[in-house]
Design an enzyme around this catalytic site. Structure first.
Site, PDB file in Angstrom:
ATOM      1  N   GLY A 100       0.787  -1.231   0.000  1.00 33.98           N
ATOM      2  CA  GLY A 100       0.000   0.000   0.000  1.00 33.98           C
ATOM      3  C   GLY A 100       0.816   1.276   0.000  1.00 33.98           C
ATOM      4  O   GLY A 100       0.271   2.356   0.179  1.00 33.98           O
ATOM      5  N   ALA A 106       5.975   3.933  -7.998  1.00 38.06           N
ATOM      6  CA  ALA A 106       7.205   4.690  -7.756  1.00 38.06           C
ATOM      7  C   ALA A 106       8.356   4.155  -8.610  1.00 38.06           C
ATOM      8  O   ALA A 106       9.136   4.933  -9.168  1.00 38.06           O
ATOM      9  CB  ALA A 106       7.576   4.638  -6.273  1.00 38.06           C
ATOM     10  N   ASP A 147      -2.506   6.502  -7.036  1.00 40.97           N
ATOM     11  CA  ASP A 147      -1.097   6.212  -6.729  1.00 40.97           C
ATOM     12  C   ASP A 147      -0.154   6.947  -7.679  1.00 40.97           C
ATOM     13  O   ASP A 147       0.761   7.658  -7.249  1.00 40.97           O
ATOM     14  CB  ASP A 147      -0.804   4.710  -6.884  1.00 40.97           C
ATOM     15  CG  ASP A 147      -1.288   3.901  -5.713  1.00 40.97           C
ATOM     16  OD1 ASP A 147      -2.161   4.386  -4.983  1.00 40.97           O
ATOM     17  OD2 ASP A 147      -0.787   2.777  -5.535  1.00 40.97           O
TER      18      ASP A 147
HETATM   19  O1  PMV Z   1      -2.974  -0.574  -2.301  1.00 42.10           O
HETATM   20  P1  PMV Z   1      -2.639   0.737  -2.902  1.00 42.10           P
HETATM   21  O2  PMV Z   1      -1.852   1.623  -2.050  1.00 42.10           O
HETATM   22  O3  PMV Z   1      -2.112   0.621  -4.302  1.00 42.10           O
HETATM   23  O4  PMV Z   1      -3.990   1.570  -2.989  1.00 42.10           O
HETATM   24  C1  PMV Z   1      -5.110   1.095  -3.612  1.00 42.10           C
HETATM   25  C2  PMV Z   1      -6.174   2.117  -3.487  1.00 42.10           C
HETATM   26  C3  PMV Z   1      -7.518   1.611  -3.948  1.00 42.10           C
HETATM   27  O5  PMV Z   1      -8.404   2.710  -3.789  1.00 42.10           O
HETATM   28  C4  PMV Z   1      -7.999   0.460  -3.098  1.00 42.10           C
HETATM   29  C5  PMV Z   1      -7.492   1.189  -5.407  1.00 42.10           C
HETATM   30  C6  PMV Z   1      -7.305   2.303  -6.390  1.00 42.10           C
HETATM   31  O6  PMV Z   1      -7.045   1.979  -7.566  1.00 42.10           O
HETATM   32  O7  PMV Z   1      -7.448   3.477  -6.041  1.00 42.10           O
END
Ligand code: PMV
Length: 315
Positions: A100, A106, A147
């Site tokens: 997460g 990155a 992200d």
């Molecule tokens: O797991 P991460 O940090 O890549 O975050 C995912 C965030 C979600 O909202 C669950 C999925 C997205 O594509 O935004």
């Protein structure tokens, strides 16, 4: 000879994960204590391009089109108008994978920046963002784009899918502790499960996402108007909704309880959930106790970072 170097920070979603996939807003910020880095060097004429993933001890060539590192390199070279230069791209990252903190995005952003510097082209954040998003689609299926956006822009953003990112001002910096459950949890699976649950009961899930959007709006106001102490209760509220959405886990709940016990005024999972990281609102006074409590409860890594000001400590 070194031709170019690119770096990119990790990221943390402060509020709004999962609901952001369904058009609601999210708030996310860079985490500068961890980063990815790509160094581009020349190789003998005619030897082509190789990508060395140093952490994985693997070398990848451009023809491996299913590999995210080959894909991001191909997309960047196309944008730069280059076929296959005789370059070595060495990639390293201190961002834990599948937890997460945005490691995939990155690494991609660092590669795009390293290659563009080597080519003598200055790609702006919007272009880096667009290329990284293409690669994220391979990882996630239907990523919201949060992200790649926060990582490409390198500043806190208020993000709504399909609209230009809105960097936002942080009136008073605040401190969070980020605790890693150590349980790898691919975002794609959590997102897919939420999708199935939403398909079964759209009304309930749409209502939950609307409530998340309300929390995100309040958090944005608290941050931009200099009332960061309000973020603790808002984190708790967002976590209660994430639990109902079905993406918490016993490991996350244990760390969240440990942070609260040690004086954090609120805590929630961050990112895809089910494992990965959680965040807690702390103060410079409670940070050490919360970090210790998180470790005692099983966190494999704790990062204390100040949001709204560069720098911080890897606790
Ligand atoms: O797991 P991460 O940090 O890549 O975050 C995912 C965030 C979600 O909202 C669950 C999925 C997205 O594509 O935004």
């Amino acid at each position: 000879m070194q031709l170019g170097i690119g770096t990119a920070p990790g990221k943390v979603i402060l509020f709004g994960e999962h609901a952001v996939v369904y058009g609601r807003p999210a708030l996310a910020a860079p985490v500068v204590q961890v980063h990815a880095r790509a160094v581009v060097e020349d190789r003998p004429a005619g030897s082509g391009l190789v990508i060395d993933a140093l952490d994985l001890r693997r070398s990848i060539v451009l023809a491996q089109t299913g590999h995210p590192l080959a894909l991001v390199t191909r997309l960047a070279l196309d944008r730069l108008g280059l076929a296959e230069p005789d370059w070595r791209v060495s990639v390293r990252s201190t961002i834990p994978i599948a937890s997460g903190l945005g490691s995939g995005a990155a690494v991609s952003a660092a590669v795009v920046r390293g290659l563009s510097q080597a080519a003598g082209v200055d790609l702006g954040p919007a272009e880096v963002d667009a290329i990284v998003y293409e690669v994220e689609r391979l990882h996630h299926g239907t990523p919201s784009g949060v992200d790649n956006t926060v990582i490409a822009y390198g500043q806190p953003v208020y993000f709504v899918r399909g609209t230009p990112p809105q960097p936002f001002a942080i009136a008073r910096p605040f401190t969070i502790a980020i605790g890693d459950t150590g349980k790898a949890s691919p975002t794609k699976i959590a997102v897919g499960d939420v999708r199935s649950a939403w398909e079964r009961d759209r009304e309930r899930y749409e209502a939950l996402f609307d409530r998340v959007a309300g929390v995100v709006g309040s958090a944005r106001a608290a941050i931009t108007q200099g009332r960061p102490e309000e973020l603790g209760p808002l984190m708790d509220e967002n976590q209660a909704l994430l639990r109902e959405i079905g993406v918490s886990s016993p490991e996350l709940e244990r760390l969240i309880a440990a942070a609260r016990d040690a004086g954090a005024t609120g805590a929630k999972l961050s990112g895809g959930g089910r494992g990965g990281n959680m965040i807690a609102l702390v103060t410079p006074e409670t940070a050490v106790a919360v970090a210790g409590s998180l470790r005692a409860a099983g966190a494999v890594r704790v990062i204390v970072t100040e949001v709204g000001r560069a720098g911080g400590d890897d606790a």
